[in-house]
Design a protein around this motif. Structure first.
Motif, PDB file in Angstrom:
ATOM      1  N   TRP A  70      18.024  19.605 -10.576  1.00 17.46           N
ATOM      2  CA  TRP A  70      17.458  19.122  -9.325  1.00 17.46           C
ATOM      3  C   TRP A  70      18.539  18.499  -8.454  1.00 17.46           C
ATOM      4  N   ASP A  71      18.362  18.577  -7.158  1.00 14.19           N
ATOM      5  CA  ASP A  71      19.137  17.781  -6.213  1.00 14.19           C
ATOM      6  C   ASP A  71      18.453  16.418  -6.139  1.00 14.19           C
ATOM      7  N   LEU A  72      18.987  15.458  -6.884  1.00 16.85           N
ATOM      8  CA  LEU A  72      18.355  14.141  -7.009  1.00 16.85           C
ATOM      9  C   LEU A  72      19.192  13.079  -6.324  1.00 16.85           C
ATOM     10  N   GLU A  73      18.517  12.231  -5.560  1.00 14.80           N
ATOM     11  CA  GLU A  73      19.164  11.044  -5.005  1.00 14.80           C
ATOM     12  C   GLU A  73      18.383   9.810  -5.443  1.00 14.80           C
ATOM     13  N   VAL A  74      19.085   8.844  -6.020  1.00 18.28           N
ATOM     14  CA  VAL A  74      18.476   7.581  -6.433  1.00 18.28           C
ATOM     15  C   VAL A  74      18.789   6.547  -5.361  1.00 18.28           C
ATOM     16  N   ILE A  75      17.747   5.894  -4.859  1.00 11.83           N
ATOM     17  CA  ILE A  75      17.910   4.956  -3.760  1.00 11.83           C
ATOM     18  C   ILE A  75      17.325   3.591  -4.110  1.00 11.83           C
ATOM     19  N   ASP A  76      17.664   2.604  -3.312  1.00 14.24           N
ATOM     20  CA  ASP A  76      17.007   1.302  -3.317  1.00 14.24           C
ATOM     21  C   ASP A  76      16.052   1.312  -2.136  1.00 14.24           C
ATOM     22  N   ALA A  77      14.764   1.250  -2.408  1.00 15.51           N
ATOM     23  CA  ALA A  77      13.791   1.319  -1.322  1.00 15.51           C
ATOM     24  C   ALA A  77      13.766   0.045  -0.484  1.00 15.51           C
ATOM     25  N   GLY A  78      14.292  -1.041  -1.010  1.00 13.24           N
ATOM     26  CA  GLY A  78      14.409  -2.263  -0.231  1.00 13.24           C
ATOM     27  C   GLY A  78      13.185  -3.149  -0.206  1.00 13.24           C
ATOM     28  N   GLU A  79      12.188  -2.865  -1.049  1.00 14.15           N
ATOM     29  CA  GLU A  79      10.978  -3.683  -1.004  1.00 14.15           C
ATOM     30  C   GLU A  79      11.215  -5.130  -1.441  1.00 14.15           C
ATOM     31  N   PHE A  80      12.270  -5.349  -2.242  1.00 18.07           N
ATOM     32  CA  PHE A  80      12.554  -6.714  -2.688  1.00 18.07           C
ATOM     33  C   PHE A  80      13.249  -7.556  -1.610  1.00 18.07           C
ATOM     34  N   ASP A  81      13.494  -6.951  -0.462  1.00 17.66           N
ATOM     35  CA  ASP A  81      13.978  -7.687   0.699  1.00 17.66           C
ATOM     36  C   ASP A  81      12.854  -7.941   1.703  1.00 17.66           C
ATOM     37  N   ASP A  82      11.647  -7.554   1.349  1.00 18.08           N
ATOM     38  CA  ASP A  82      10.499  -7.650   2.247  1.00 18.08           C
ATOM     39  C   ASP A  82       9.551  -8.741   1.741  1.00 18.08           C
ATOM     40  N   ASP A  83       9.460  -9.846   2.482  1.00 25.96           N
ATOM     41  CA  ASP A  83       8.592 -10.954   2.063  1.00 25.96           C
ATOM     42  C   ASP A  83       7.128 -10.544   2.003  1.00 25.96           C
ATOM     43  N   TYR A  85       5.945  -7.806   0.892  1.00 24.45           N
ATOM     44  CA  TYR A  85       5.774  -7.228  -0.443  1.00 24.45           C
ATOM     45  C   TYR A  85       5.828  -8.319  -1.510  1.00 24.45           C
ATOM     46  N   LEU A  86       6.840  -9.176  -1.419  1.00 27.29           N
ATOM     47  CA  LEU A  86       7.055 -10.192  -2.459  1.00 27.29           C
ATOM     48  C   LEU A  86       5.897 -11.170  -2.553  1.00 27.29           C
ATOM     49  N   ASN A  87       5.194 -11.412  -1.449  1.00 20.03           N
ATOM     50  CA  ASN A  87       4.065 -12.349  -1.471  1.00 20.03           C
ATOM     51  C   ASN A  87       2.849 -11.779  -2.181  1.00 20.03           C
ATOM     52  N   ASN A  88       2.876 -10.487  -2.484  1.00 23.08           N
ATOM     53  CA  ASN A  88       1.858  -9.835  -3.313  1.00 23.08           C
ATOM     54  C   ASN A  88       0.434  -9.996  -2.783  1.00 23.08           C
ATOM     55  N   PRO A  89       0.223  -9.592  -1.524  1.00 20.81           N
ATOM     56  CA  PRO A  89      -1.157  -9.567  -1.026  1.00 20.81           C
ATOM     57  C   PRO A  89      -1.911  -8.399  -1.647  1.00 20.81           C
ATOM     58  N   VAL A  90      -3.188  -8.306  -1.354  1.00 20.09           N
ATOM     59  CA  VAL A  90      -3.990  -7.243  -1.955  1.00 20.09           C
ATOM     60  C   VAL A  90      -3.513  -5.855  -1.505  1.00 20.09           C
ATOM     61  N   ASN A  91      -2.870  -5.771  -0.330  1.00 19.40           N
ATOM     62  CA  ASN A  91      -2.340  -4.494   0.142  1.00 19.40           C
ATOM     63  C   ASN A  91      -0.827  -4.403  -0.053  1.00 19.40           C
ATOM     64  N   TYR A  95       3.181  -2.193   1.834  1.00 19.89           N
ATOM     65  CA  TYR A  95       4.546  -2.599   2.180  1.00 19.89           C
ATOM     66  C   TYR A  95       5.567  -1.891   1.293  1.00 19.89           C
ATOM     67  N   CYS A  96       5.216  -1.687   0.036  1.00 21.15           N
ATOM     68  CA  CYS A  96       6.093  -0.954  -0.869  1.00 21.15           C
ATOM     69  C   CYS A  96       6.328   0.467  -0.351  1.00 21.15           C
ATOM     70  N   LYS A  97       5.241   1.164  -0.044  1.00 22.18           N
ATOM     71  CA  LYS A  97       5.362   2.554   0.406  1.00 22.18           C
ATOM     72  C   LYS A  97       6.000   2.645   1.790  1.00 22.18           C
ATOM     73  N   SER A  98       5.742   1.673   2.642  1.00 22.03           N
ATOM     74  CA  SER A  98       6.388   1.676   3.957  1.00 22.03           C
ATOM     75  C   SER A  98       7.898   1.631   3.816  1.00 22.03           C
ATOM     76  N   GLU A 176      -1.040 -10.441 -10.875  1.00 19.62           N
ATOM     77  CA  GLU A 176      -2.292 -10.727 -10.179  1.00 19.62           C
ATOM     78  C   GLU A 176      -2.041 -11.056  -8.712  1.00 19.62           C
ATOM     79  N   THR A 177      -2.939 -10.566  -7.881  1.00 13.76           N
ATOM     80  CA  THR A 177      -2.844 -10.781  -6.444  1.00 13.76           C
ATOM     81  C   THR A 177      -2.575 -12.248  -6.121  1.00 13.76           C
ATOM     82  N   GLY A 178      -1.595 -12.483  -5.246  1.00 14.65           N
ATOM     83  CA  GLY A 178      -1.272 -13.841  -4.811  1.00 14.65           C
ATOM     84  C   GLY A 178      -0.138 -14.494  -5.572  1.00 14.65           C
TER      85      GLY A 178
END
Length: 265
Positions: A70-83, A85-91, A95-98, A176-178
Motif C-alpha cells: 500500500w501507499d501508506l502515510e502515517v500522520i498526526d491528526a492533531g486532535e490532542f491540540d484541540d481543546d 476534543y480534549l474536554n470530551n463533550p458528548v460530540n 472534533y476528532c474527525k474534523s 466517560e463524557t466530561g
C-alpha cells in the motif's frame, strides 16, 4: 460476495485517485485492501496515529501496507491540540474527525473515503457530520454494504486476521463524557485491555472504562469465579500502582462511557 465487491470496485473506478482513512479496524482495513487490490485508481491509505489509537491497530495497518504494498502515510491528526476534543463533550467524535479529515485533505489528492457502513447510519455518529462538512465519501454506504457484509467479504478473501475482529472504537471512547481526554489515561486503558485479552483470549469485547466512579473492566463473557477473582486482583493492583480507583468487573455494555444515552463504543 463477488457481486458486492464488483459494485464497490465500480464505485472506486469513478475516481482517478482517492485517499482512505484507515483506522486499523475491519471496516477501513477491508476497504483499503479491496481498493488497492481491484481498483484502477491511484489509492493512498492514511493512518492517524495518536494516544487514542490502540498499538495493535497501528501494527495491523503497517503490516497490511507492507505485505500488500500500500501507499501508506502515517500522520498526526492533531486532535490532542484541540481543546474541544480534549474536554470530551458528548460530540467529541465530531472534533476528532474534523481534525482527521482536515489533515488527510492536506496530504492527499482526490476524494477522501471513510469505512462507514450502512449500519453506522443507525448509531449516534457525530463524526458523520464532520465527514459531511468536508465532503468525505462512504463507499460502503453508496454500494449498500453493511457490517455483516464486511465480515463476510473479509472471510471470502481469506483475511483471517481481520474477519473475526470485534468492533474497535478509539481508546478515547472508553473515557466517560466530561472527563478530560488524557494521553496517560489512554495508555493505561490500552495496557489493561491488552493484558485482559492475553488472559482471556476467548472474550470478544473488552473495555476498560474510566468513569466518574472509578475504573471498570467490562467483558462480554464472564469466566469462572476463580479466574474472575485472579483477574480482579491483578487489575486492582494495576490501578493502585497508577493511583486509580478500581471499581470492579462488569458485563460489557455498548456505549456505557457516554452520558445522555449515546450508544457507541
Amino acid at each position: 460476495m463477488q457481486l458486492k465487491v464488483d459494485k464497490l470496485t465500480a464505485y472506486f473506478d469513478q475516481f482517478e485517485s482517492f485517499s482512505i482513512a484507515v483506522s486499523g479496524g475491519i471496516d477501513s482495513m477491508l476497504l483499503a485492501y479491496l481498493a488497492n487490490r481491484f481498483s484502477k485508481a491511484k489509492v493512498k491509505s492514511v493512518h492517524a496515529f495518536s494516544p487514542a489509537v490502540p498499538q495493535a491497530a497501528f501494527q495491523r495497518v503497517k503490516h497490511y501496507a507492507q505485505i500488500y504494498n500500500w501507499d501508506l502515510e502515517v500522520i498526526d491528526a492533531g486532535e490532542f491540540d484541540d481543546d474541544n476534543y480534549l474536554n470530551n463533550p458528548v460530540n467529541r467524535c465530531y472534533y476528532c474527525k474534523s481534525n482527521l479529515y482536515t489533515r488527510i485533505a492536506e496530504c492527499s489528492q482526490g476524494m477522501v473515503f471513510s469505512g462507514t457502513n450502512l449500519d453506522d447510519l443507525d448509531d449516534y455518529r457525530p463524526g458523520l457530520e464532520a465527514a459531511k462538512e468536508q465532503n468525505v465519501q462512504h463507499p460502503y454506504v453508496a454500494t449498500n454494504i453493511n457490517k455483516s457484509d464486511i465480515y463476510a467479504i473479509a472471510k471470502f478473501y481469506g483475511l483471517s486476521d481481520i474477519h473475526a475482529l470485534p468492533a474497535q472504537p478509539c481508546l478515547a471512547s472508553r473515557v466517560e463524557t466530561g472527563i478530560k481526554i488524557d494521553a496517560g489515561d489512554l495508555g493505561f486503558i490500552n495496557q489493561v485491555e491488552e493484558s485482559t485479552r492475553q488472559a482471556l483470549p476467548e472474550v470478544k469485547n473488552v473495555r476498560c472504562r474510566i468513569t466518574h466512579q472509578g475504573t471498570y473492566l467490562e467483558i462480554d463473557t464472564m469466566p469462572d469465579s476463580e479466574v474472575l477473582e485472579q483477574l480482579s486482583d491483578r487489575l486492582a493492583t494495576l490501578c493502585a500502582r497508577d493511583g486509580r480507583v478500581f471499581s470492579g468487573i462488569r458485563s460489557y455494555q455498548k456505549g456505557s462511557a457516554f452520558i445522555n444515552g449515546v450508544t457507541h463504543g
